[in-house]
Design an enzyme around this catalytic site. Structure first.
Site, PDB file in Angstrom:
ATOM      1  N   SER A 124       0.835  -1.310  -0.107  1.00 54.86           N
ATOM      2  CA  SER A 124      -0.051  -0.080   0.200  1.00 54.86           C
ATOM      3  C   SER A 124       0.816   1.076  -0.405  1.00 54.86           C
ATOM      4  O   SER A 124       1.724   1.401  -0.931  1.00 54.86           O
ATOM      5  CB  SER A 124      -1.557   0.053   1.313  1.00 54.86           C
ATOM      6  OG  SER A 124      -1.734   0.990   0.982  1.00 54.86           O
ATOM      7  N   ASP A 195      -9.560  -4.780  -4.754  1.00 58.67           N
ATOM      8  CA  ASP A 195      -9.200  -3.712  -4.246  1.00 58.67           C
ATOM      9  C   ASP A 195      -9.820  -2.624  -3.354  1.00 58.67           C
ATOM     10  O   ASP A 195     -10.334  -2.187  -4.399  1.00 58.67           O
ATOM     11  CB  ASP A 195      -7.813  -2.987  -4.222  1.00 58.67           C
ATOM     12  CG  ASP A 195      -6.623  -2.210  -3.088  1.00 58.67           C
ATOM     13  OD1 ASP A 195      -7.447  -2.136  -2.756  1.00 58.67           O
ATOM     14  OD2 ASP A 195      -5.530  -2.761  -3.278  1.00 58.67           O
ATOM     15  N   HIS A 228      -8.085  -5.301  -0.061  1.00 60.96           N
ATOM     16  CA  HIS A 228      -6.667  -4.572   0.292  1.00 60.96           C
ATOM     17  C   HIS A 228      -6.139  -5.425   1.120  1.00 60.96           C
ATOM     18  O   HIS A 228      -6.448  -4.982   2.335  1.00 60.96           O
ATOM     19  CB  HIS A 228      -7.323  -3.142   0.715  1.00 60.96           C
ATOM     20  CG  HIS A 228      -5.797  -2.063   0.849  1.00 60.96           C
ATOM     21  ND1 HIS A 228      -5.180  -1.504  -0.579  1.00 60.96           N
ATOM     22  CD2 HIS A 228      -4.780  -1.343   1.444  1.00 60.96           C
ATOM     23  CE1 HIS A 228      -4.232  -1.014  -0.260  1.00 60.96           C
ATOM     24  NE2 HIS A 228      -4.062  -0.904   1.091  1.00 60.96           N
TER      25      HIS A 228
END
Length: 253
Positions: A124, A195, A228
């Site tokens: 991320s 995501d 995610h």
């Protein structure tokens, strides 16, 4: 806890980094990778996952980002490698914070033995910082103009995006040396199609910008239904890719 001052003439911001967790190689030490966590996380959670991987020849350095106000959270402080208003390549870039993060990573790698291959990876926001380090290595300087001191051999970005994508082309294309470094640096980008934090399109766009700018040794892996977070299939791909690109003693299937 280490500190890094940006040293800008307009004013000096000092970032205090949290605890660093080190996963030592179980076999012959062949590579060292700094791994950067996501927004609000710390180095501990990733060190626990990385030490389970069948990569006995890698030393992992899992640093913890400074705690700072983050615009995406209305200024609420949390661990973050740089300030961010939105988790995509479209938002404004915190150049000072990005330079500080890249310099912190370079500093962590600077004391490794000369015969050890060096890399940066992350998840991320950590992936964004890793990709920014890749662009600093390729261009030969931080955005501040100071020379980038580390020779990188691999970059891994999971569920991330490319900061400063709009200015990358001019940085790389203006120099034969920069183009050569970009072409020779292996990058692995992985992104889940489900995501909902860093949209899949941001990951794909970032891969396309890097490829079009001259990062030729780039693999972009996608995972249907993945949100995610990471899954064993993705980490298996990371394991195989690192073993291949870094020439590690083989212990992955």
């Amino acid at each position: 806890m280490s500190t890094y001052g940006t040293g800008s003439r307009s004013g000096r911001r000092t970032f205090e980094y949290g605890r660093t967790y080190v996963v030592r190689p179980r076999g012959r030490h062949q590579a060292t990778i700094v791994w950067l966590h996501g927004l609000g996380d710390n180095g501990s959670s990733w060190s626990q996952l990385l030490e389970t991987l069948p990569l006995p020849n890698i030393k992992w350095i899992c640093s913890t980002a400074p705690t700072r106000p983050v615009a995406a959270f209305g200024g609420f402080p949390c661990t973050a490698w740089f300030d961010v208003g939105e988790l995509s390549e479209d938002g404004p870039d915190d150049i000072e914070g990005l330079d500080a993060a890249a310099a912190h990573v370079a500093n962590l790698l600077s004391t490794e033995p000369a015969d050890i291959k060096l890399g940066v990876g992350g998840f991320s926001m950590g992936a964004a910082a890793a990709l920014y380090s890749a662009t600093c290595f390729a261009s030969g300087t931080y955005n501040s103009g100071n020379p980038y001191p580390i020779n990188l051999s691999a970059i891994v970005g999971l569920s991330g995006w490319l900061p400063c994508s709009r200015s990358l082309k001019s940085k790389i294309e203006g120099s034969q040396e920069a183009a050569g470094r970009a072409a020779s640096l292996p990058l692995l980008l992985c992104h889940g199609k489900g995501d909902d934090v860093v949209n899949y399109r941001n990951g794909l766009n970032s891969a396309e910008v890097l490829s079009s700018t001259g990062f030729r040794d780039l693999a972009f892996r996608t995972y249907n239904g993945l949100g995610h977070y990471t899954v064993p299939e993705e980490m298996d791909d990371v394991c195989r890719w690192l073993t291949s690109k870094l020439g590690l003693d083989r212990s992955c299937s």
